[in-house]
Design a protein around this motif. Structure first.
Motif, PDB file in Angstrom:
ATOM      1  N   VAL A 197       0.833  -1.222   0.000  1.00 35.95           N
ATOM      2  CA  VAL A 197       0.000   0.000   0.000  1.00 35.95           C
ATOM      3  C   VAL A 197       0.859   1.260   0.000  1.00 35.95           C
ATOM      4  N   CYS A 198       1.959   1.229   0.757  1.00 31.89           N
ATOM      5  CA  CYS A 198       2.817   2.415   0.869  1.00 31.89           C
ATOM      6  C   CYS A 198       3.983   2.393  -0.118  1.00 31.89           C
ATOM      7  N   LYS A 209      -1.480   6.648   3.271  1.00 33.04           N
ATOM      8  CA  LYS A 209      -0.185   5.997   3.533  1.00 33.04           C
ATOM      9  C   LYS A 209       0.316   6.337   4.943  1.00 33.04           C
ATOM     10  N   LYS A 210       0.131   7.600   5.353  1.00 31.17           N
ATOM     11  CA  LYS A 210       0.576   8.003   6.702  1.00 31.17           C
ATOM     12  C   LYS A 210      -0.152   7.192   7.779  1.00 31.17           C
ATOM     13  N   ALA A 211      -1.454   6.947   7.551  1.00 27.73           N
ATOM     14  CA  ALA A 211      -2.248   6.167   8.520  1.00 27.73           C
ATOM     15  C   ALA A 211      -1.673   4.755   8.666  1.00 27.73           C
ATOM     16  N   ARG A 214       1.732   4.866  10.590  1.00 25.23           N
ATOM     17  CA  ARG A 214       1.540   5.136  12.027  1.00 25.23           C
ATOM     18  C   ARG A 214       0.948   3.946  12.779  1.00 25.23           C
ATOM     19  N   ALA A 215       0.195   3.087  12.069  1.00 20.35           N
ATOM     20  CA  ALA A 215      -0.608   2.044  12.726  1.00 20.35           C
ATOM     21  C   ALA A 215       0.226   0.870  13.218  1.00 20.35           C
ATOM     22  N   ASN A 216      -0.332   0.150  14.200  1.00 22.15           N
ATOM     23  CA  ASN A 216       0.266  -1.132  14.595  1.00 22.15           C
ATOM     24  C   ASN A 216      -0.769  -2.246  14.423  1.00 22.15           C
ATOM     25  N   ALA A 217      -0.361  -3.477  14.645  1.00 25.71           N
ATOM     26  CA  ALA A 217      -1.211  -4.644  14.348  1.00 25.71           C
ATOM     27  C   ALA A 217      -2.587  -4.561  15.006  1.00 25.71           C
ATOM     28  N   ARG A 218      -2.643  -4.093  16.259  1.00 25.16           N
ATOM     29  CA  ARG A 218      -3.924  -4.123  16.972  1.00 25.16           C
ATOM     30  C   ARG A 218      -4.912  -3.056  16.486  1.00 25.16           C
ATOM     31  N   ASP A 219      -4.424  -2.116  15.654  1.00 23.14           N
ATOM     32  CA  ASP A 219      -5.324  -1.091  15.109  1.00 23.14           C
ATOM     33  C   ASP A 219      -6.182  -1.632  13.965  1.00 23.14           C
ATOM     34  N   ALA A 220      -5.757  -2.752  13.369  1.00 24.33           N
ATOM     35  CA  ALA A 220      -6.493  -3.331  12.240  1.00 24.33           C
ATOM     36  C   ALA A 220      -7.529  -4.309  12.788  1.00 24.33           C
ATOM     37  N   ILE A 221      -8.772  -3.842  12.888  1.00 25.07           N
ATOM     38  CA  ILE A 221      -9.818  -4.657  13.527  1.00 25.07           C
ATOM     39  C   ILE A 221     -10.868  -5.121  12.511  1.00 25.07           C
ATOM     40  N   ALA A 222     -11.551  -6.223  12.850  1.00 26.12           N
ATOM     41  CA  ALA A 222     -12.583  -6.771  11.962  1.00 26.12           C
ATOM     42  C   ALA A 222     -13.935  -6.136  12.279  1.00 26.12           C
ATOM     43  N   SER A 223     -14.714  -5.873  11.226  1.00 28.98           N
ATOM     44  CA  SER A 223     -16.049  -5.291  11.416  1.00 28.98           C
ATOM     45  C   SER A 223     -16.979  -6.320  12.061  1.00 28.98           C
ATOM     46  N   VAL A 224     -18.045  -5.817  12.684  1.00 30.23           N
ATOM     47  CA  VAL A 224     -18.985  -6.685  13.395  1.00 30.23           C
ATOM     48  C   VAL A 224     -20.287  -6.793  12.601  1.00 30.23           C
ATOM     49  N   VAL A 302       4.726  -2.060   8.223  1.00 34.75           N
ATOM     50  CA  VAL A 302       4.866  -1.027   7.180  1.00 34.75           C
ATOM     51  C   VAL A 302       5.389   0.223   7.874  1.00 34.75           C
ATOM     52  N   SER A 303       6.656   0.551   7.639  1.00 33.53           N
ATOM     53  CA  SER A 303       7.272   1.640   8.411  1.00 33.53           C
ATOM     54  C   SER A 303       7.666   2.847   7.577  1.00 33.53           C
ATOM     55  N   ARG A 304       7.598   2.725   6.236  1.00 36.07           N
ATOM     56  CA  ARG A 304       8.016   3.848   5.389  1.00 36.07           C
ATOM     57  C   ARG A 304       7.474   3.660   3.974  1.00 36.07           C
ATOM     58  N   GLU A 305       7.528   4.728   3.207  1.00 34.09           N
ATOM     59  CA  GLU A 305       7.187   4.641   1.786  1.00 34.09           C
ATOM     60  C   GLU A 305       8.463   4.258   1.039  1.00 34.09           C
ATOM     61  N   GLU A 306       8.381   3.249   0.163  1.00 36.50           N
ATOM     62  CA  GLU A 306       9.570   2.812  -0.589  1.00 36.50           C
ATOM     63  C   GLU A 306       9.129   2.166  -1.900  1.00 36.50           C
ATOM     64  N   PRO A 307      10.031   2.085  -2.883  1.00 35.70           N
ATOM     65  CA  PRO A 307       9.650   1.504  -4.171  1.00 35.70           C
ATOM     66  C   PRO A 307       9.288   0.020  -4.061  1.00 35.70           C
ATOM     67  N   VAL A 308       8.409  -0.421  -4.957  1.00 30.99           N
ATOM     68  CA  VAL A 308       8.004  -1.830  -5.013  1.00 30.99           C
ATOM     69  C   VAL A 308       9.231  -2.745  -5.099  1.00 30.99           C
ATOM     70  N   ALA A 309      10.203  -2.379  -5.940  1.00 27.70           N
ATOM     71  CA  ALA A 309      11.402  -3.215  -6.129  1.00 27.70           C
ATOM     72  C   ALA A 309      12.136  -3.426  -4.808  1.00 27.70           C
ATOM     73  N   ALA A 310      12.171  -2.398  -3.958  1.00 29.66           N
ATOM     74  CA  ALA A 310      12.856  -2.510  -2.658  1.00 29.66           C
ATOM     75  C   ALA A 310      12.092  -3.439  -1.722  1.00 29.66           C
ATOM     76  N   ILE A 311      10.756  -3.359  -1.754  1.00 28.93           N
ATOM     77  CA  ILE A 311       9.931  -4.224  -0.902  1.00 28.93           C
ATOM     78  C   ILE A 311      10.144  -5.688  -1.297  1.00 28.93           C
TER      79      ILE A 311
END
Length: 326
Positions: A197-198, A209-211, A214-224, A302-311
């Motif tokens: 994504v970034c 991308k900033k969101a 900034r986020a960590n694993a527990r911020d990604a929650i499933a809808s109810v 996901v800690s930074r924006e970088e090119p696809v090739a680098a990822i």
């Protein structure tokens, strides 16, 4: 990864998962050009829009890429015909069992069919139906998710079916070491979405991308799911005002069902269109408060924006080091 690369025609068997509004011509072509395998997210696109998107992607890459189609799309057969017209080599069917005739139509065009399998019984059924490969995706993934964790699905499905068809593992993958572990279990490759994504080449809004950064694993929650009658597939996304708005949307659609204004199929499409709109608001317009921030639990990696090739290079290097050490 030999079986995976043989099937995909790419240098490495790493698929960039189809993410609505994100997986379009720029990201898809960048992933394929860098040696991975890009997938156009058709989502709610009309056949005319998909036609333009495939043509635009082909103008940016000569490498193989695929198209992800949603099985419940009312114009699925027309979308398959558009893919055939362009000579698309791989079609991924997502969002439920493929309707009658769809696998045959794709195969008739010469394309490979890859399907999502959320359970062993369905995986076996799809293999009998003649699919060329499977993707098993666990609940750690972003967007629409099933109820079972990736590691459990892998243990259930890989030993049983990995010798029959190439299987790609998805959901919560953020580093190469875990790619190596799934390859050792028999996987032919992997699929990642959140890590891409970034990417510099991703058209996602800078605030989106900033969101993620900034986020960590527990911020990604499933809808109810609030109404058992509504066949709402849970969606994993970063918690925001939009998460609460979805609960309100479900209530509204349930009331429309009660009043006989919509049938079940229309109710489901209403929900899907909601997600498409909410996602667009966040990805394209940058409304990270009210839009949908679909993200997997690997978002913390996901800690930074970088090119696809680098990822891709980092993931492959990590996987190679892990395999050499084992």
């Amino acid at each position: 990864m030999a079986r995976g690369t043989a099937l995909l025609g790419s240098e490495v068997a790493i698929i960039c998962g189809a993410m609505s509004w994100v997986s379009e011509r720029n990201l898809v072509s960048a992933v394929s050009n860098a040696g991975g395998f890009g997938l156009i997210a058709c989502g709610a696109m009309t056949p005319e829009l998909l036609d333009k998107e495939i043509a635009a992607t082909k103008a940016l890459t000569s490498k193989p890429f695929g198209v992800n189609l949603i099985t419940m799309h009312p114009q699925l057969m027309d979308l398959i015909a558009v893919c055939a017209k362009h000579g698309v080599t791989h079609i991924v069917l997502a969002g439920g069992l493929p309707p009658k005739g769809s696998i045959e139509a794709i195969k008739a065009s010469g394309a490979k069919v890859i399907c999502f399998a959320p359970a062993l019984s369905l995986a076996k059924k799809l293999v009998r139906s003649g699919v060329d490969a499977l993707i098993i995706e666990g609940m750690e993934a972003g967007g629409h998710i099933g109820p079972v964790a990736t590691s459990v699905l892998a243990q259930e499905i890989l030993p049983e079916l990995a010798s029959e068809v190439p299987i790609f593992v998805a959901g919560g993958i953020g580093r190469g070491e875990v790619i190596a572990s799934y390859l050792k279990m028999g996987a032919a490759g992997v699929q990642l979405g959140t890590r891409f994504v970034c990417a510099t080449e991703s058209i996602a809004h800078p605030d989106f991308k900033k969101a993620f950064i900034r986020a960590n694993a527990r911020d990604a929650i499933a809808s109810v799911q609030i109404d058992p009658r509504l066949p709402v597939i849970p969606v994993r996304a970063l918690k925001n005002v939009g998460t609460e708005a979805f609960t309100a949307k479900q209530r509204e659609v349930a009331q429309m069902l009660d009043e006989g204004k919509v049938d079940m199929m229309a109710a489901q499409l209403e929900i899907e269109h909601y997600w498409a709109g909410a996602l667009r608001r966040a990805v394209i317009d940058g409304d990270v408060e009210n839009g949908s921030l679909m993200a997997g639990q690997s978002v913390g990696m996901v800690s930074r924006e970088e090119p696809v090739a680098a990822i891709l290079a980092e993931l492959v290097a990590q996987a190679e080091t892990a395999l050499e050490a084992s």
